[in-house]
Design a protein around this motif. Structure first.
Motif, short mmCIF file in Angstrom:
data_model
loop_
_atom_site.label_atom_id
_atom_site.label_comp_id
_atom_site.label_asym_id
_atom_site.label_seq_id
_atom_site.Cartn_x
_atom_site.Cartn_y
_atom_site.Cartn_z
N TRP A 74 47.87 116.21 34.10
CA TRP A 74 48.31 115.09 34.92
C TRP A 74 48.09 115.38 36.41
N VAL A 75 48.34 116.62 36.79
CA VAL A 75 48.14 117.00 38.19
C VAL A 75 46.68 116.83 38.58
N HIS A 76 45.79 117.26 37.70
CA HIS A 76 44.37 117.14 37.98
C HIS A 76 43.91 115.68 37.93
N LEU A 77 44.52 114.89 37.04
CA LEU A 77 44.19 113.46 36.99
C LEU A 77 44.58 112.77 38.30
N GLU A 78 45.77 113.12 38.82
CA GLU A 78 46.19 112.53 40.10
C GLU A 78 45.19 112.88 41.21
N ALA A 79 44.75 114.14 41.23
CA ALA A 79 43.79 114.54 42.25
C ALA A 79 42.48 113.77 42.10
N LEU A 80 42.07 113.54 40.85
CA LEU A 80 40.85 112.78 40.60
C LEU A 80 40.98 111.34 41.09
N LEU A 81 42.12 110.71 40.77
CA LEU A 81 42.34 109.34 41.21
C LEU A 81 42.34 109.22 42.73
N MET A 82 42.93 110.19 43.41
CA MET A 82 42.95 110.15 44.87
C MET A 82 41.55 110.36 45.45
N LYS A 83 40.73 111.11 44.73
CA LYS A 83 39.35 111.29 45.17
C LYS A 83 38.56 110.00 45.01
N ILE A 84 38.75 109.33 43.87
CA ILE A 84 38.08 108.05 43.63
C ILE A 84 38.54 107.01 44.66
N LYS A 85 39.80 107.08 45.07
CA LYS A 85 40.34 106.11 46.03
C LYS A 85 39.58 106.12 47.35
N GLU A 86 38.95 107.23 47.67
CA GLU A 86 38.19 107.30 48.91
C GLU A 86 36.99 106.36 48.89
#
Length: 462
Positions: free
Chosen positions: A19-31
């Motif tokens: 989940w931690v890594h998924l959150e980081a991925l989502l925040m990366k996509i948000k850029e």
């Protein structure tokens, strides 16, 4: 400040490493983009199952993670929508442009000011006006038009607006300024008035309750208002009340009341009253059903209060049966009372309760359900906690929450927190100062490619 932070429901919870890594991925996509389709995310994750850091047992596991991120304010996601809003601030700004004030509208909406002026009076928003607002020069760079369907869907799910006619017309309660006139209930037979008593004026909860009853319960707006001064409709929608009608023919008034007398114990309330036209019989079983539905909605709208017991509600009734007034002369008594102290008169509480309860005399346990409601929330959280802690190597989100709480620009849409008591004007003033992110969203066809790119770079750097 420490107490406020640590009182948050999700403080100190442990979550799976994935989940931690998924959150980081989502925040990366948000850029790169503001909205992501859930199906695109799952297809990409499942095709990259060899990457252990983002491995999920199934789509349901990913959905649970997305719900958690929604609950802590990282994203906007509900199971009733297939889209994920990655940038909450961008979403708030989209709504901000809709509920702008008159001074800005006169400058920005020159060609459509008459339509906007009607909307500013009665809160009824034509879809064509949404289009005109989001096509303005000040909105073009944020690409709201590309995601109109997703934005509207989430606004409806959150109770910010209600759909009146599919894809044609919406109701925005916080914009309605029409004054309630008690004469709209002339020649009507009314029930007793059920009161949800708060420690503050629950204006945002009232707005969202009305929108929910229209959208989720399918109650239509009663068209019997001959007091309207706008060109649009005769809908019974007012600043402090809304009259809705179900298929059973019973009309339900949802109102909000504030008593200016500071000496009174119960000054702020959301009030519910059923009524039928003269010549028809008021059947209590219909109002009783609606009581349960409304309680469920209010419980949901106040569930995020957590440990703040003083912000929850109590249940009572107006001491006399009379048409709803937003400036009442009657008083509120709790369900266990047998007299009204301010009136110095006895009250037949069972008669008042009989409109809303099957067996009024035997349901004293429903009088003040705050303790039980919070116990239920705690129990639900415990179950969720056990589900979350299935990971072999859980991580704690304590430091992440501390960081998020320090972000002034992270203004989630109204969710029943202690900002509910603030008038919308002050919220608009805060929104006006927000810094907007102008990164253009990627097209839908490019979403999967971007995610694959982010995952590859994330994996190589991890």
């Amino acid at each position: 400040m420490l107490k406020v932070v640590t009182d948050k429901r999700h403080w100190g919870e442990t979550i799976p490493t994935s989940w931690v890594h998924l959150e980081a991925l989502l925040m990366k996509i948000k850029e790169r983009q503001k909205v992501l389709q859930k199906t695109v995310l799952w297809d990409t994750l499942s095709s990259k199952s060899d990457q252990q850091i983002l491995e999920f047992e199934g789509e349901e596991d990913m959905t649970t993670a997305l719900k958690f991120f929604n609950n802590i304010g990282v994203i906007l996601f509900t199971t009733s929508s297939e889209s994920i809003i990655l940038d909450v601030q961008w979403f708030v700004n989209a709504f901000k442009h809709i509920i702008t004030d008159e001074s800005h509208a006169k400058l920005d909406m020159v060609k459509n000011f008459k339509d906007w002026d009607n909307f500013n009076k009665n809160g009824i928003l034509p879809n064509k006006l949404v289009t005109e607002i989001w096509k303005l020069d000040i909105c073009k760079e944020f690409k709201y038009m590309e995601y109109t369907k997703d934005l509207i869907c989430h606004m409806i799910n959150l109770g910010m607006i209600a759909e009146m006619e599919k894809d044609e017309k919406y109701y925005v309660p916080c914009m309605n300024k029409q004054k309630y006139d008690i004469s709209v209930l002339k020649k009507c037979i009314c029930s007793s008035t059920l009161c949800f008593i708060f420690q503050y004026l629950p204006l945002v909860i009232f707005h969202r309750l009305v929108a929910r009853c229209i959208s989720k319960e399918g109650w239509r707006i009663w068209e019997h208002n001959d007091q309207t001064n706008t060109d649009d409709t005769n809908y019974c929608l007012f600043h402090t009340a809304a009259i809705l009608q179900d298929k059973d023919g019973v009309k339900i008034l949802i109102g909000i009341s504030e008593n200016k007398n500071k000496k009174l114990t119960y000054r702020y309330s959301i009030e519910i009253q059923g009524f039928v036209l003269q010549g028809k019989e008021m059947q209590a079983q219909f109002t009783r059903r609606k009581r349960e539905k409304i309680i469920d909605h209010i419980n949901d709208l106040t569930s995020c209060f957590g440990a703040n017991y003083d912000l929850t509600y109590r249940i009572g009734y107006r001491c006399s049966i009379a048409p709803f007034s937003d400036t009442p002369t009657s008083h509120i008594i709790l369900e266990t009372a047998d007299e009204c102290n301010p009136c110095r008169e006895g009250v037949d509480i069972n008669h008042l309760r009989s409109f809303w309860m099957v067996d009024a005399a035997s349901e004293d346990n429903a009088v003040d359900n705050n303790e039980e409601k919070h116990k239920k929330n705690v129990d639900q959280d415990t179950v969720a906690q056990r589900t979350i802690e299935h990971a072999d190597k859980p991580n704690t989100l304590t430091s992440n929450d501390e960081q998020r709480d320090g972000y002034e620009e992270n203004s989630n849409p109204p969710t029943g927190n202690d900002e509910e008591s603030q008038p919308l004007t002050s919220i608009d003033e805060q929104r006006a100062g927000y810094e907007e992110n102008s990164d253009p969203p990627a097209g839908k066809d490019e979403e999967s490619q971007h995610i694959h790119h982010f995952m590859a770079s994330y994996s190589s750097s991890g």
